[in-house]
Write a protein that holds these residues in place. Structure first.
Motif, PDB file in Angstrom:
ATOM      1  N   ARG A   1     -14.207   7.165  -4.621  1.00 29.73           N
ATOM      2  CA  ARG A   1     -13.757   8.597  -4.902  1.00 29.73           C
ATOM      3  C   ARG A   1     -13.321   9.114  -3.766  1.00 29.73           C
ATOM      4  O   ARG A   1     -11.695   9.647  -3.785  1.00 29.73           O
ATOM      5  CB  ARG A   1     -14.766   9.200  -5.583  1.00 29.73           C
ATOM      6  CG  ARG A   1     -14.374  10.723  -6.218  1.00 29.73           C
ATOM      7  CD  ARG A   1     -15.415  11.385  -6.682  1.00 29.73           C
ATOM      8  NE  ARG A   1     -15.826  11.025  -8.002  1.00 29.73           N
ATOM      9  CZ  ARG A   1     -17.136  10.603  -8.161  1.00 29.73           C
ATOM     10  NH1 ARG A   1     -18.191  10.904  -7.473  1.00 29.73           N
ATOM     11  NH2 ARG A   1     -17.571  10.333  -9.495  1.00 29.73           N
ATOM     12  N   LYS A   2     -13.593   9.203  -2.507  1.00 28.65           N
ATOM     13  CA  LYS A   2     -13.399   9.657  -1.434  1.00 28.65           C
ATOM     14  C   LYS A   2     -11.909   9.044  -1.081  1.00 28.65           C
ATOM     15  O   LYS A   2     -10.932   9.602  -0.622  1.00 28.65           O
ATOM     16  CB  LYS A   2     -14.109   9.662  -0.355  1.00 28.65           C
ATOM     17  CG  LYS A   2     -15.624  10.478  -0.558  1.00 28.65           C
ATOM     18  CD  LYS A   2     -16.320  10.660   0.842  1.00 28.65           C
ATOM     19  CE  LYS A   2     -17.730  11.081   0.466  1.00 28.65           C
ATOM     20  NZ  LYS A   2     -18.773  10.886   1.464  1.00 28.65           N
ATOM     21  N   TYR A   3     -12.106   7.745  -1.061  1.00 32.24           N
ATOM     22  CA  TYR A   3     -10.978   6.803  -0.395  1.00 32.24           C
ATOM     23  C   TYR A   3      -9.630   7.181  -1.217  1.00 32.24           C
ATOM     24  O   TYR A   3      -8.547   7.368  -0.780  1.00 32.24           O
ATOM     25  CB  TYR A   3     -11.231   5.547  -0.564  1.00 32.24           C
ATOM     26  CG  TYR A   3     -10.153   4.322  -0.218  1.00 32.24           C
ATOM     27  CD1 TYR A   3     -10.016   4.102   1.091  1.00 32.24           C
ATOM     28  CD2 TYR A   3      -9.429   3.853  -1.344  1.00 32.24           C
ATOM     29  CE1 TYR A   3      -9.006   2.962   1.394  1.00 32.24           C
ATOM     30  CE2 TYR A   3      -8.483   2.776  -0.921  1.00 32.24           C
ATOM     31  CZ  TYR A   3      -8.155   2.767   0.253  1.00 32.24           C
ATOM     32  OH  TYR A   3      -6.984   1.762   0.567  1.00 32.24           O
TER      33      TYR A   3
ATOM     34  N   LYS B   1       0.863  -1.267  -0.182  1.00 33.55           N
ATOM     35  CA  LYS B   1       0.035  -0.115  -0.045  1.00 33.55           C
ATOM     36  C   LYS B   1       0.912   1.428  -0.123  1.00 33.55           C
ATOM     37  O   LYS B   1       0.458   2.077  -0.772  1.00 33.55           O
ATOM     38  CB  LYS B   1      -0.983   0.033   1.246  1.00 33.55           C
ATOM     39  CG  LYS B   1      -1.927   1.022   1.271  1.00 33.55           C
ATOM     40  CD  LYS B   1      -2.989   0.987   2.356  1.00 33.55           C
ATOM     41  CE  LYS B   1      -3.836   2.417   2.374  1.00 33.55           C
ATOM     42  NZ  LYS B   1      -4.749   2.145   3.461  1.00 33.55           N
ATOM     43  N   ASP B   2       2.093   1.277   0.804  1.00 36.82           N
ATOM     44  CA  ASP B   2       2.754   2.175   0.697  1.00 36.82           C
ATOM     45  C   ASP B   2       3.642   2.793  -0.390  1.00 36.82           C
ATOM     46  O   ASP B   2       3.877   3.843  -0.657  1.00 36.82           O
ATOM     47  CB  ASP B   2       3.901   2.332   1.996  1.00 36.82           C
ATOM     48  CG  ASP B   2       3.188   2.040   3.447  1.00 36.82           C
ATOM     49  OD1 ASP B   2       2.291   2.689   3.354  1.00 36.82           O
ATOM     50  OD2 ASP B   2       3.677   1.549   4.293  1.00 36.82           O
ATOM     51  N   LYS B   3       3.668   1.898  -1.516  1.00 39.43           N
ATOM     52  CA  LYS B   3       4.354   2.198  -2.631  1.00 39.43           C
ATOM     53  C   LYS B   3       3.270   2.621  -3.869  1.00 39.43           C
ATOM     54  O   LYS B   3       3.946   2.704  -4.824  1.00 39.43           O
ATOM     55  CB  LYS B   3       5.057   1.116  -2.837  1.00 39.43           C
ATOM     56  CG  LYS B   3       6.360   0.683  -2.004  1.00 39.43           C
ATOM     57  CD  LYS B   3       7.364  -0.215  -2.436  1.00 39.43           C
ATOM     58  CE  LYS B   3       8.488  -0.091  -1.428  1.00 39.43           C
ATOM     59  NZ  LYS B   3       8.926  -1.774  -1.124  1.00 39.43           N
TER      60      LYS B   3
ATOM     61  N   GLY C   1      -4.464  10.565  -2.188  1.00 34.80           N
ATOM     62  CA  GLY C   1      -3.629  11.426  -3.127  1.00 34.80           C
ATOM     63  C   GLY C   1      -3.104  10.417  -4.493  1.00 34.80           C
ATOM     64  O   GLY C   1      -2.136  10.756  -5.223  1.00 34.80           O
ATOM     65  N   TRP C   2      -3.817   9.421  -4.478  1.00 34.87           N
ATOM     66  CA  TRP C   2      -3.141   8.406  -5.743  1.00 34.87           C
ATOM     67  C   TRP C   2      -3.839   8.943  -7.108  1.00 34.87           C
ATOM     68  O   TRP C   2      -4.912   9.537  -7.179  1.00 34.87           O
ATOM     69  CB  TRP C   2      -3.741   7.050  -5.387  1.00 34.87           C
ATOM     70  CG  TRP C   2      -3.054   6.217  -4.551  1.00 34.87           C
ATOM     71  CD1 TRP C   2      -1.713   6.378  -4.054  1.00 34.87           C
ATOM     72  CD2 TRP C   2      -3.827   5.500  -3.537  1.00 34.87           C
ATOM     73  NE1 TRP C   2      -1.703   5.602  -2.989  1.00 34.87           N
ATOM     74  CE2 TRP C   2      -2.866   5.093  -2.695  1.00 34.87           C
ATOM     75  CE3 TRP C   2      -5.109   4.805  -3.469  1.00 34.87           C
ATOM     76  CZ2 TRP C   2      -3.192   4.236  -1.748  1.00 34.87           C
ATOM     77  CZ3 TRP C   2      -5.394   4.213  -2.345  1.00 34.87           C
ATOM     78  CH2 TRP C   2      -4.266   3.714  -1.422  1.00 34.87           C
TER      79      TRP C   2
ATOM     80  N   ILE D   1      -3.772   4.288  -9.078  1.00 35.61           N
ATOM     81  CA  ILE D   1      -4.774   2.901  -8.932  1.00 35.61           C
ATOM     82  C   ILE D   1      -5.709   2.718 -10.416  1.00 35.61           C
ATOM     83  O   ILE D   1      -6.158   3.776 -11.002  1.00 35.61           O
ATOM     84  CB  ILE D   1      -6.068   3.717  -7.966  1.00 35.61           C
ATOM     85  CG1 ILE D   1      -5.288   3.853  -6.612  1.00 35.61           C
ATOM     86  CG2 ILE D   1      -7.229   2.723  -7.948  1.00 35.61           C
ATOM     87  CD1 ILE D   1      -5.002   2.493  -5.861  1.00 35.61           C
ATOM     88  N   LEU D   2      -5.802   1.412 -10.726  1.00 32.14           N
ATOM     89  CA  LEU D   2      -6.473   1.141 -11.868  1.00 32.14           C
ATOM     90  C   LEU D   2      -7.730   0.521 -11.430  1.00 32.14           C
ATOM     91  O   LEU D   2      -7.864  -0.361 -10.666  1.00 32.14           O
ATOM     92  CB  LEU D   2      -5.662   0.056 -12.394  1.00 32.14           C
ATOM     93  CG  LEU D   2      -4.670   0.584 -13.657  1.00 32.14           C
ATOM     94  CD1 LEU D   2      -3.263   0.956 -12.847  1.00 32.14           C
ATOM     95  CD2 LEU D   2      -3.945  -0.673 -14.347  1.00 32.14           C
TER      96      LEU D   2
END
Ligand SMILES: O=C(O)C(=O)C[C@]1(C(=O)O)C=C[C@@H](O)C=C1
Length: 270
Positions: free
Chosen positions: A107-109, A90-92, A114-115, A96-97
Motif C-alpha cells: 500500500r505505502k509503496y 517504471k516511469d510510464k 501515486g499510481w 498497478i494490477l
C-alpha cells in the motif's frame, strides 16, 4: 488432483508445489478461490488456498468458505512472499494490477508513486494481463517467476511495505491424505458461535483452553452475517490429546461449533 489459485506463477502455486510433492498429486490451476472450494467439494479432490498474511491479516474469502463448504483442513505451510513491480518501464506506469492482498501488502509503496490500482484474481493473473495488453501504462505486482513466465521486466524488487512478509497456506480436502514427510507440529482449527451475547460468554470458552493449558495460536472473529454485531470465532490451537473432552465442555457454551480438523504443519526449506 490438487487445485490452486492460478494461473502459473502465483504464490499459491509455490505452496501448491510443496503440497503436491507431500501428497503426490498433480496440480491444476483455478481462477478463483471459490472455484477451488467447488472442485474440492464436488470431485473429492484437494486444494491449496491462502489463509492469512503477516502484513494484511486474514484472507477473508478463504475464512468464509471454510465455514460454508463441507471441507476440512489437512495441512499448513508458511511461505515467504516477496513482491516485485513487473512491467515495461517504471516511469510510464499509471495503473498497478494485482491481487487485493498483494496491493494491500504494498500500500505505502503504491501511494508513494501515486499510481492507481486495479484488483484482479491473482498476482500471476495481473502479470499475464499486463503482458497480453502490451500497454506501458500498466504494471503488475507479482512474483519473479510470474515476470519470467509472462516475459515482463522486473522493475523493482521486494517492494512490500514490511520486509518479513509471509503468507500461510492451507491444504483443504474431504479425506485425510497420506504425507510423505514429517511435520514440525500439529494444529487444530474450530469455528464457534457463542450461545448468547452476555458478559463473560467468550471468557467461558477461553477458560476451557486455559484450564487445560492449551496454547491458542489464533483467535479471530468474522461477522456471522445474520445480524450486525454478531460474530463467529475462528480458533486455532496446538494439538491436544483429549480433544473429545475439550469439545464436550465447549459444546455446553456454544450455539454452534464446526471442527475443521487436526492437521500437520510443515516447515519446508524454500
Ligand atoms: O495472487 C497470488 O499470487 C496468490 O497466490 C494469492 C495471494 C493471497 O490471496 O494472499 C497469496 C499470497 C500473497 O499474500 C498474495 C496473494
Amino acid at each position: 488432483m490438487l487445485y490452486y489459485l492460478g494461473p502459473r506463477g502465483s504464490f499459491t502455486e509455490k505452496a501448491g508445489k510443496i503440497f503436491s510433492k507431500l501428497i503426490s498429486l498433480p496440480l491444476q490451476p483455478c481462477s478463483t478461490i471459490y472455484e477451488i472450494f467447488e472442485n474440492v467439494d464436488k470431485n473429492n479432490a484437494y486444494g491449496v488456498v491462502p489463509s492469512e498474511n503477516s502484513i494484511e491479516g486474514s484472507v477473508t474469502l478463504t475464512q468464509d468458505l471454510l465455514l460454508e463448504y463441507d471441507v476440512k483442513i489437512f495441512g499448513e505451510i508458511d511461505i515467504d512472499i516477496s513482491h516485485n513491480l513487473v512491467g515495461y518501464d517504471k516511469d510510464k506506469i499509471e495503473i498497478i494490477l494485482s491481487h487485493p492482498q498483494a496491493l494491500a501488502q504494498c500500500r505505502k509503496y503504491i501511494k508513494e508513486h501515486g499510481w492507481k490500482t486495479k484488483a484482479v484474481s491473482s498476482t500471476a493473473k495481473a502479470a499475464e494481463i499486463v503482458a497480453k495488453e502490451k500497454d506501458e501504462r500498466l504494471g503488475a505486482i507479482a512474483s519473479m517467476e510470474a515476470a519470467k513466465l509472462y516475459g515482463l521486466k522486473i522493475l523493482d524488487e521486494d517492494i512490500q511495505d514490511y520486509k518479513n512478509n509471509k503468507t500461510r497456506f492451507i491444504l483443504i480436502g474431504k479425506e485425510t491424505p497420506n504425507f510423505n514427510a514429517e511435520p514440525i507440529a500439529y494444529k487444530t482449527t474450530i469455528i464457534i458461535e457463542l450461545k448468547e451475547d452476555k458478559p463473560g460468554a467468550l471468557y467461558h470458552i477461553l477458560k476451557e483452553f486455559a484450564e487445560r493449558d492449551i496454547n491458542l495460536t489464533r483467535i479471530e472473529s468474522r461477522p456471522s452475517k445474520k445480524r450486525l454485531g454478531t460474530y463467529v470465532f475462528y480458533i486455532d490451537f496446538e494439538s491436544y490429546e483429549d480433544e473429545e473432552g475439550l469439545f464436550k465442555s465447549l459444546n455446553k457454551n456454544v450455539a454452534y461449533m464446526k471442527y475443521l480438523g487436526t492437521y500437520p504443519v510443515f516447515g519446508i526449506e524454500q
